[in-house]
Scaffold this active site. Structure first.
Site, PDB file in Angstrom:
ATOM      1  N   ASP A  54      16.060  84.659  11.828  1.00  0.00           N
ATOM      2  CA  ASP A  54      14.694  84.921  12.259  1.00  0.00           C
ATOM      3  C   ASP A  54      13.962  85.758  11.224  1.00  0.00           C
ATOM      4  O   ASP A  54      14.309  86.904  10.973  1.00  0.00           O
ATOM      5  CB  ASP A  54      14.717  85.655  13.598  1.00  0.00           C
ATOM      6  CG  ASP A  54      13.337  86.106  14.047  1.00  0.00           C
ATOM      7  OD1 ASP A  54      12.332  85.469  13.652  1.00  0.00           O
ATOM      8  OD2 ASP A  54      13.254  87.093  14.795  1.00  0.00           O
ATOM      9  N   ALA A  56       9.842  86.589  10.448  1.00  0.00           N
ATOM     10  CA  ALA A  56       8.499  86.403  10.997  1.00  0.00           C
ATOM     11  C   ALA A  56       7.522  87.242  10.203  1.00  0.00           C
ATOM     12  O   ALA A  56       7.862  88.329   9.749  1.00  0.00           O
ATOM     13  CB  ALA A  56       8.476  86.821  12.467  1.00  0.00           C
ATOM     14  N   ILE A  58       5.300  89.079  11.055  1.00  0.00           N
ATOM     15  CA  ILE A  58       5.053  90.416  11.596  1.00  0.00           C
ATOM     16  C   ILE A  58       5.925  91.450  10.882  1.00  0.00           C
ATOM     17  O   ILE A  58       5.571  92.608  10.766  1.00  0.00           O
ATOM     18  CB  ILE A  58       5.277  90.484  13.122  1.00  0.00           C
ATOM     19  CG1 ILE A  58       4.784  91.826  13.672  1.00  0.00           C
ATOM     20  CG2 ILE A  58       6.730  90.241  13.465  1.00  0.00           C
ATOM     21  CD1 ILE A  58       4.784  91.926  15.177  1.00  0.00           C
ATOM     22  N   TYR A  59       7.086  91.019  10.368  1.00  0.00           N
ATOM     23  CA  TYR A  59       7.972  91.953   9.676  1.00  0.00           C
ATOM     24  C   TYR A  59       7.380  92.388   8.343  1.00  0.00           C
ATOM     25  O   TYR A  59       7.853  93.331   7.731  1.00  0.00           O
ATOM     26  CB  TYR A  59       9.343  91.341   9.435  1.00  0.00           C
ATOM     27  CG  TYR A  59      10.079  90.910  10.691  1.00  0.00           C
ATOM     28  CD1 TYR A  59       9.709  91.376  11.945  1.00  0.00           C
ATOM     29  CD2 TYR A  59      11.134  90.026  10.616  1.00  0.00           C
ATOM     30  CE1 TYR A  59      10.374  90.965  13.085  1.00  0.00           C
ATOM     31  CE2 TYR A  59      11.802  89.623  11.751  1.00  0.00           C
ATOM     32  CZ  TYR A  59      11.421  90.093  12.983  1.00  0.00           C
ATOM     33  OH  TYR A  59      12.088  89.685  14.098  1.00  0.00           O
ATOM     34  N   SER A  60       6.344  91.710   7.884  1.00  0.00           N
ATOM     35  CA  SER A  60       5.704  92.076   6.622  1.00  0.00           C
ATOM     36  C   SER A  60       4.814  93.305   6.765  1.00  0.00           C
ATOM     37  O   SER A  60       4.454  93.919   5.776  1.00  0.00           O
ATOM     38  CB  SER A  60       4.852  90.914   6.094  1.00  0.00           C
ATOM     39  OG  SER A  60       5.684  89.827   5.780  1.00  0.00           O
TER      40      SER A  60
END
Length: 99
Positions: A54, A56, A58-60
């Site tokens: 996983d 995504a 958003i993890y950036s």
């Protein structure tokens, strides 16, 4: 070890039932797993026959890993890309890109 796989929706992708979440890979923000340890975890996961990691976008964001998660996963799977199903980190911007 026997790994169970499923088809993901109507995408046609076959993924292991177990999914490795990469949110904590990195050394900034809330991340707490450096690249060496993350690579060890990813390789053990793939060695066990799983293929679903996983990542995504958003993890950036700064709150999690500042984009390090996707970059770490990308480098760790570069030589084993054919063993991973689904999204892969993009080469330049750290965002998920379809395979």
């Amino acid at each position: 070890m026997n790994v169970d796989y499923r088809t993901m929706g109507r995408s046609g992708l076959t993924v292991s039932q177990a999914c490795l979440g990469a949110m904590n890979f990195g050394a900034v923000g809330l991340a707490s797993c450096d690249e060496t340890e993350a690579t060890r975890i990813i390789n053990a996961f793939l060695d066990a026959g799983h293929n679903f990691i996983d990542t995504a976008d958003i993890y950036s964001g700064d709150i999690y890993s500042g984009g390090q998660s996707e970059q770490i996963v990308g480098r760790a799977i570069a030589a084993r890309r054919d063993e991973v199903s689904g999204p892969a980190p993009g080469p330049l911007d750290g965002r998920a890109a379809p395979r």
